[in-house]
Scaffold this active site. Structure first.
Site, PDB file in Angstrom:
ATOM      1  CG  ASP A   1      -9.457  -3.953  -2.432  1.00 26.06           C
ATOM      2  OD1 ASP A   1     -10.581  -4.132  -1.947  1.00 26.06           O
ATOM      3  OD2 ASP A   1      -9.098  -2.902  -2.956  1.00 26.06           O
TER       4      ASP A   1
ATOM      5  CG  HIS B   1      -2.069   0.934   1.081  1.00 26.53           C
ATOM      6  ND1 HIS B   1      -1.969   2.279   1.314  1.00 26.53           N
ATOM      7  CD2 HIS B   1      -3.343   0.700   0.677  1.00 26.53           C
ATOM      8  CE1 HIS B   1      -3.141   2.838   1.067  1.00 26.53           C
ATOM      9  NE2 HIS B   1      -3.982   1.914   0.670  1.00 26.53           N
TER      10      HIS B   1
HETATM   11  N1  ACO Z   1       4.192  -7.773  -4.785  1.00 31.03           N
HETATM   12  C1  ACO Z   1       5.548  -7.818  -4.886  1.00 31.03           C
HETATM   13  N2  ACO Z   1       6.359  -6.757  -4.684  1.00 31.03           N
HETATM   14  C2  ACO Z   1       5.773  -5.590  -4.368  1.00 31.03           C
HETATM   15  C3  ACO Z   1       4.378  -5.460  -4.241  1.00 31.03           C
HETATM   16  C4  ACO Z   1       3.586  -6.599  -4.454  1.00 31.03           C
HETATM   17  N3  ACO Z   1       2.246  -6.535  -4.345  1.00 31.03           N
HETATM   18  N4  ACO Z   1       4.070  -4.176  -3.920  1.00 31.03           N
HETATM   19  C5  ACO Z   1       5.254  -3.531  -3.850  1.00 31.03           C
HETATM   20  N5  ACO Z   1       6.286  -4.388  -4.112  1.00 31.03           N
HETATM   21  C6  ACO Z   1       7.708  -4.069  -4.070  1.00 31.03           C
HETATM   22  C7  ACO Z   1       8.171  -3.290  -5.301  1.00 31.03           C
HETATM   23  O1  ACO Z   1       8.625  -4.161  -6.320  1.00 31.03           O
HETATM   24  C8  ACO Z   1       9.258  -2.431  -4.721  1.00 31.03           C
HETATM   25  O2  ACO Z   1      10.401  -3.254  -4.552  1.00 31.03           O
HETATM   26  P1  ACO Z   1      11.895  -2.640  -4.784  1.00 31.03           P
HETATM   27  O3  ACO Z   1      12.038  -1.579  -3.715  1.00 31.03           O
HETATM   28  O4  ACO Z   1      12.795  -3.785  -4.620  1.00 31.03           O
HETATM   29  O5  ACO Z   1      11.892  -2.054  -6.173  1.00 31.03           O
HETATM   30  C9  ACO Z   1       8.772  -2.081  -3.329  1.00 31.03           C
HETATM   31  O6  ACO Z   1       7.920  -3.189  -2.947  1.00 31.03           O
HETATM   32  C10 ACO Z   1       7.990  -0.764  -3.253  1.00 31.03           C
HETATM   33  O7  ACO Z   1       6.922  -0.824  -4.211  1.00 31.03           O
HETATM   34  P2  ACO Z   1       6.369   0.441  -4.981  1.00 31.03           P
HETATM   35  O8  ACO Z   1       5.679  -0.012  -6.220  1.00 31.03           O
HETATM   36  O9  ACO Z   1       7.460   1.462  -5.153  1.00 31.03           O
HETATM   37  O10 ACO Z   1       5.325   1.011  -3.939  1.00 31.03           O
HETATM   38  P3  ACO Z   1       4.164   2.016  -4.272  1.00 31.03           P
HETATM   39  O11 ACO Z   1       3.849   2.716  -2.995  1.00 31.03           O
HETATM   40  O12 ACO Z   1       4.506   2.847  -5.468  1.00 31.03           O
HETATM   41  O13 ACO Z   1       2.960   1.055  -4.716  1.00 31.03           O
HETATM   42  C11 ACO Z   1       1.061  -0.349  -4.658  1.00 31.03           C
HETATM   43  C12 ACO Z   1       1.902   0.698  -3.901  1.00 31.03           C
HETATM   44  C13 ACO Z   1       0.678   0.197  -6.046  1.00 31.03           C
HETATM   45  C14 ACO Z   1      -0.235  -0.576  -3.876  1.00 31.03           C
HETATM   46  C15 ACO Z   1       1.870  -1.655  -4.782  1.00 31.03           C
HETATM   47  O14 ACO Z   1       2.192  -2.154  -3.505  1.00 31.03           O
HETATM   48  C16 ACO Z   1       1.125  -2.722  -5.611  1.00 31.03           C
HETATM   49  O15 ACO Z   1       1.238  -2.721  -6.835  1.00 31.03           O
HETATM   50  N6  ACO Z   1       0.355  -3.648  -4.917  1.00 31.03           N
HETATM   51  C17 ACO Z   1      -0.438  -4.631  -5.630  1.00 31.03           C
HETATM   52  C18 ACO Z   1      -1.724  -4.004  -6.133  1.00 31.03           C
HETATM   53  C19 ACO Z   1      -2.720  -3.740  -5.025  1.00 31.03           C
HETATM   54  O16 ACO Z   1      -2.984  -4.583  -4.177  1.00 31.03           O
HETATM   55  N7  ACO Z   1      -3.296  -2.531  -5.071  1.00 31.03           N
HETATM   56  C20 ACO Z   1      -4.350  -2.129  -4.108  1.00 31.03           C
HETATM   57  C21 ACO Z   1      -3.856  -1.022  -3.247  1.00 31.03           C
HETATM   58  S1  ACO Z   1      -5.048  -0.694  -2.002  1.00 31.03           S
HETATM   59  C22 ACO Z   1      -6.257   0.165  -2.752  1.00 31.03           C
HETATM   60  O17 ACO Z   1      -6.105   0.863  -3.711  1.00 31.03           O
HETATM   61  C23 ACO Z   1      -7.533   0.010  -2.169  1.00 31.03           C
END
Ligand code: ACO
Length: 428
Positions: free
Chosen positions: A364, A307
């Site tokens: 979610d 998140h």
């Molecule tokens: N699975 C695996 N790795 C992940 C995940 C995941 N779900 N989420 C983040 N990471 C990793 C990234 O690869 C990154 O790793 P790194 O530092 O080695 O490059 C690190 O964790 C940080 O991730 P970011 O994408 O920079 O974090 P950001 O805050 O931009 O993204 C997000 C947040 C979009 C929610 C992300 O965690 C994601 O894509 N999750 C899956 C989709 C999801 O569940 N979305 C719902 C969000 S809640 C809502 O909207 C109600």
């Protein structure tokens, strides 16, 4: 403590005022920075940028706190109704008995939608994604209520637009579903509450009445409350920025719905179930998918994990996980994908990759499992989220208008070509 920070740049000292919120959150006011120094700030994805001052939701992602208008989400989820929470978010206070009765009565008596909506619905192919259908139909409300086009009309007019939107979205959503599956559209029933009425329009047919189990209506109420507001997320920021151009409430909310649709935001609930189904079809090996999620050469992400602001635990996920266990238990549903979800969660929470990056299950991860148990089809999950989030979008739009905020218009750092002369076709 000083109430400004100093920026040393080009031999000058620029003072940046420190702004403090009611929960002692601090921010640097950089609104005059460009005039003072020629500098702008850059922050792709607005990860560290406050776009507004808002009195609606307090969220502390490190401590896992979420409050609407000061009230903890745990208390609201346990004690409140969805319409009461909607009133709280939109109007800033818990309604007294008379206010709640009037609000509920107004919404109950605006649930019908114009018969011409049927013509619009029929224009969509039956395989149209319901998010596209509902966002289009919400924009179409502007055609049926042209008085809603002027967002600076009287507070009474604005209230009527809000009531209409709150009242009609469940009808629009249920009709989008009925149209998709080719069943007759079912009309709202004023003797049912907000969730009961929606479920009735979804699941009853002229041949077969539907009576919602209180376990189902309670679970749905809880889910809608948990999704009702979440400060400046992607869809809410979209609503505010669209509304900042003085676009109407319906146009602004419709834009927010489209922002919500993406799998990184509200579309995640559908994506979670699709992911769990895929893991099941592939033999149910959760560890294999955990390894894929960690592999930087593999685009796969664990949907429902991570998140932007919760770097502890999403407090809504805690409540939902318990609700999922309750609902499935009470309805006697045994869902194999719940076992896969539990295994994934357990392994991820013990895995250094997820622990170091503070990746926890979000709201979610479990909501889709409850929606499935309630009989809601997968492609309607994000629509359910939109119904829940509606008071948040409306409240934020109203606050933005009342604050008289300027049009949203970020700047950029240009990285393209410098000036060059046009090249004739023969020389390219
Ligand atoms: N699975 C695996 N790795 C992940 C995940 C995941 N779900 N989420 C983040 N990471 C990793 C990234 O690869 C990154 O790793 P790194 O530092 O080695 O490059 C690190 O964790 C940080 O991730 P970011 O994408 O920079 O974090 P950001 O805050 O931009 O993204 C997000 C947040 C979009 C929610 C992300 O965690 C994601 O894509 N999750 C899956 C989709 C999801 O569940 N979305 C719902 C969000 S809640 C809502 O909207 C109600």
């Amino acid at each position: 403590m000083s109430d400004f920070a100093e920026l040393h740049y080009n031999g000058e000292i620029i003072k940046l005022p420190v702004v403090e919120g009611t929960e002692n959150e601090k921010a640097l006011d950089i609104s005059k920075l460009r005039g003072q120094s020629g500098l702008i700030t850059i922050d792709p994805g607005y990860k560290n940028t406050g776009s507004t001052r808002s009195a609606i939701t307090f969220l502390d992602g490190e401590k896992g706190i979420l409050r609407y208008r000061g009230y903890p989400i745990e208390q609201l989820a346990e004690k409140s109704t969805f319409l009461e929470v909607a009133y709280l978010i939109i109007f800033g206070k818990l309604p007294n008995k008379a206010e709640l009765e009037e609000w509920t009565d107004d919404i109950t008596h605006h649930t019908l939608i114009h018969e011409d909506f049927k013509v619009l619905l029929e224009g969509f192919p039956s395989n149209a994604h319901p998010m596209g259908v509902i966002s289009s139909l919400v924009t179409s409300l502007t055609a049926f209520y042209p008085e809603s086009l002027d967002p600076s009309s009287s507070p009474d007019e604005v209230r009527t637009s809000i009531v209409r939107l709150m009242a009609k979205l469940p009808t629009i959503a249920a009709w989008a579903y009925k149209n998709e599956i080719g069943q007759p559209l079912m009309y709202p029933k004023n003797n049912l509450d907000y969730c009961g009425n929606f479920l009735n329009m979804m699941f009853s047919t002229p041949a077969e009445p539907y009576s919602a189990d209180p376990v189902v209506t309670n679970a749905l109420t809880k889910l809608l409350i948990l999704h009702a507001e979440h400060e400046q997320n992607c869809s809410t920021s979209t609503v505010r920025i669209v509304g900042s151009s003085h676009a109407s409430l319906y146009a602004s909310v419709s834009a927010g719905m489209n922002a919500l649709w993406g799998p990184l935001h509200g579309g995640a609930n559908q994506a979670v179930i699709e992911m769990l189904e895929a893991i099941k079809a592939d033999g149910g090996d959760a560890d294999k998918y955990l390894a894929k999620a960690k592999d930087k050469n593999d685009p796969f992400r664990l949907m429902g994990f991570g998140h932007r602001v919760y770097k502890n635990f999403d407090p809504r996920a805690r409540i939902i996980k318990k609700a999922a266990d309750d609902v499935l238990g009470k309805l006697g549903v045994s869902d194999p994908i719940l076992d896969i979800a539990k295994k994934l969660e357990e392994s991820a929470l013990a895995d250094p990759y997820f622990v170091e990056r503070k990746l926890y299950p979000n709201v979610d991860f479990y909501s889709g499992i409850i929606y499935r148990a309630l009989g809601i089809p997968t492609n309607m999950f994000t629509v359910m989220f939109a119904m829940g989030r509606l008071p948040g979008w409306v409240g934020q739009w109203k606050e933005m208008r009342e604050n008289g905020e300027p049009i949203g218009r970020p700047r950029q750092v240009y990285t393209g070509e410098n000036e060059r002369n046009y090249v004739d076709m023969s020389n390219r």
